[in-house]
Design an enzyme around this catalytic site. Structure first.
Site, PDB file in Angstrom:
ATOM      1  N   ASP A 289       0.909  -1.319   0.071  1.00 34.95           N
ATOM      2  CA  ASP A 289      -0.198   0.003   0.137  1.00 34.95           C
ATOM      3  C   ASP A 289       0.829   1.423  -0.121  1.00 34.95           C
ATOM      4  O   ASP A 289       1.528   1.378   0.916  1.00 34.95           O
ATOM      5  CB  ASP A 289      -0.906  -0.052   1.234  1.00 34.95           C
ATOM      6  CG  ASP A 289      -1.951   0.870   1.198  1.00 34.95           C
ATOM      7  OD1 ASP A 289      -2.119   1.741   0.369  1.00 34.95           O
ATOM      8  OD2 ASP A 289      -2.991   0.490   2.222  1.00 34.95           O
TER       9      ASP A 289
ATOM     10  N   ASP B   9     -10.577   4.122  -1.477  1.00 37.29           N
ATOM     11  CA  ASP B   9     -11.214   2.935  -0.622  1.00 37.29           C
ATOM     12  C   ASP B   9     -12.614   2.884  -0.949  1.00 37.29           C
ATOM     13  O   ASP B   9     -13.429   3.985  -0.688  1.00 37.29           O
ATOM     14  CB  ASP B   9     -10.939   3.292   0.721  1.00 37.29           C
ATOM     15  CG  ASP B   9      -9.540   3.147   1.038  1.00 37.29           C
ATOM     16  OD1 ASP B   9      -8.638   2.918   0.288  1.00 37.29           O
ATOM     17  OD2 ASP B   9      -9.002   3.129   2.516  1.00 37.29           O
TER      18      ASP B   9
HETATM   19  C1  GLA Z   1      -5.462   2.069   2.691  1.00 34.71           C
HETATM   20  C2  GLA Z   1      -5.893   1.119   1.951  1.00 34.71           C
HETATM   21  C3  GLA Z   1      -7.167   0.187   2.471  1.00 34.71           C
HETATM   22  C4  GLA Z   1      -6.298  -0.465   3.935  1.00 34.71           C
HETATM   23  C5  GLA Z   1      -5.910   0.407   4.654  1.00 34.71           C
HETATM   24  C6  GLA Z   1      -5.082   0.134   6.097  1.00 34.71           C
HETATM   25  O1  GLA Z   1      -6.386   2.919   3.054  1.00 34.71           O
HETATM   26  O2  GLA Z   1      -6.467   1.497   0.527  1.00 34.71           O
HETATM   27  O3  GLA Z   1      -7.573  -0.735   1.846  1.00 34.71           O
HETATM   28  O4  GLA Z   1      -5.405  -1.262   3.688  1.00 34.71           O
HETATM   29  O5  GLA Z   1      -5.028   1.772   3.934  1.00 34.71           O
HETATM   30  O6  GLA Z   1      -4.571   1.360   6.723  1.00 34.71           O
END
Ligand code: GLA
Length: 403
Positions: free
Chosen positions: A149, A224
């Protein structure tokens, strides 16, 4: 082929020839990965016990038999690095190797999470400067999947090293993903255990164009997801134009499932699941498995809909046309079959009157026999037939012999 013989083959292949990074990645995720991820329900609260509980439930509910194999730990498992740079787990995850062994003992696979920056999105330690060390550790623990990520990499590296130079920043980002991709391949070469590489950088800078070449098996295409209709609808709409980038071993990822979360209605859960199936999206459930309602389980385990998602042709579906607040989506399937979906995306209780299905716009003619995948009944689709759907509901039909 069994996993064991697959691993043996992979080890043998590495011993004989040097395989480019992308070739290894091709051996996993031949269909979109299916499983469960901790983030959408547990977020920062997830513990070792929750992961074991999820593994137990995948087996007990029949989800494992339906294809849900990966149990993925998302963010918040990390503690600090020691003097040797070894990243330790926090108190919520006392023993990762034991946890991986437990998940494997159920015939499942296990995934972990990190990022290319100093910090994850949750502010925990990430992999910058420790990529190989971390990849080896995941492999030694027995992990089968890594979600990587972007998060703090933008501030830690991109904007620091290349201020005001977007092109240079993008190069830095791609190089960071490539570095972890190579580290995973090297770890796999040692252990024989392939690791699915999931890129999470929210669809910035068209990852679908560069992620497959560096060994990416999936890449997020959006920000997200949230357990609300508008979020699901917006994300589905943003997949337009991306279909040609998906295929066996490399998939667009419109984010994990919210089926069973928040206040989504049954119709919304059904439509969300069907849409992700049409989109050849990874099917990573994100709900509270020990407390799953029977109607939610019925959606997540609908074998006909899963078969659309897992179709071996690996061709992502597309929006064919819209008429008022009704959208018609199609997906080409193996053997010349086709999935046709009619969705009332509007907030009106029933779809815009009158909605008539236009088969000609789909390049189809005559009357088509198919199966309504939510009622399980045989149906006939004809040109100009009227279809009425409640708000946010879907008619999903599989036609084996479209003409
Ligand atoms: C980001 C990702 C999410 C999750 C969070 C965890 O927002 O896009 O899917 O993994 O981080 O902190």
């Amino acid at each position: 082929m069994s996993f064991k013989s697959h691993s043996r083959l992979a080890t043998l292949a590495v011993a004989l020839i040097s395989i480019p990074a992308a070739a290894f990645a091709q051996s996993v995720a031949q269909t979109p990965p299916m499983g469960w991820n901790s983030w959408n329900f547990f977020a920062a609260k997830v513990t070792d016990k929750d992961i074991r509980g999820a593994a137990d439930q995948l087996v007990a509910t029949g989800m494992k038999d339906a294809g849900y194999i990966y149990v993925n730990i998302d963010d918040t498992w990390e503690a600090e690095r020691d003097a040797n740079g070894v990243l330790h787990t926090n108190a919520k995850f006392p023993d990762m190797k034991a946890l991986a062994d437990y998940v494997h003992s159920k015939g499942l696979k296990i995934g972990i999470y990190s990022g290319p920056g100093n910090k994850t999105c949750g502010g925990y330690a990430a992999s910058l400067g420790h990529e190989e060390q971390d990849a080896n550790m995941y492999a030694e623990w027995g992990f089968d999947y890594l979600k990587y990520d972007l998060c703090s990499f933008g501030g830690d590296v991109m904007r620091k090293q290349a201020p005001n130079d977007k092109a240079a920043q993008m190069k830095l980002m791609i190089a960071a993903y490539e570095k972890m991709g190579k580290a995973l391949q090297a770890a796999t070469a040692k252990t024989g255990r392939p690791i699915v590489f999931s890129l999470c950088q929210y669809g910035w800078d068209s990852p679908w164009e560069w992620a497959p070449a560096l060994g990416g098996n999936l890449w997020r295409t959006t920000g997200d997801i949230e357990a609300r209709w508008q979020s699901i609808y917006d994300i589905a709409s943003q997949q337009d134009g991306l279909a040609s980038y998906a295929g066996p071993g490399h998939w667009n990822d419109p984010d994990m499932l919210e089926v069973g979360n928040g206040k989504l209605s049954l119709a919304e859960n059904r439509t969300h699941f069907s849409w992700w199936a049409l989109l050849a999206a990874p099917l990573l459930a994100g709900n509270d498995l020990p407390n799953m309602k029977p109607e939610v389980k019925a959606i997540l385990t609908n074998k006909d809909v899963i078969a659309i998602n897992q179709d071996a042709l690996g061709k992502q579906g597309k929006k064919a046309y819209s008429d008022g607040e009704v959208e018609v989506w199609t997906r080409d399937l193996q053997g010349g079959a086709m999935a046709i979906a009619v969705i009332n995306v509007g907030s009106d209780r029933y779809s815009t009157h009158p909605f008539h299905l236009n088969l000609e716009k789909l390049g189809l003619h005559g009357s088509l026999s198919g199966k309504d995948l939510w009622s399980g009944k045989e149906v006939t689709l004809t040109n100009k037939m009227p279809i009425e759907l409640p708000s946010h509901d879907i008619l999903l039909v599989r036609v084996n012999h479209p003409k």
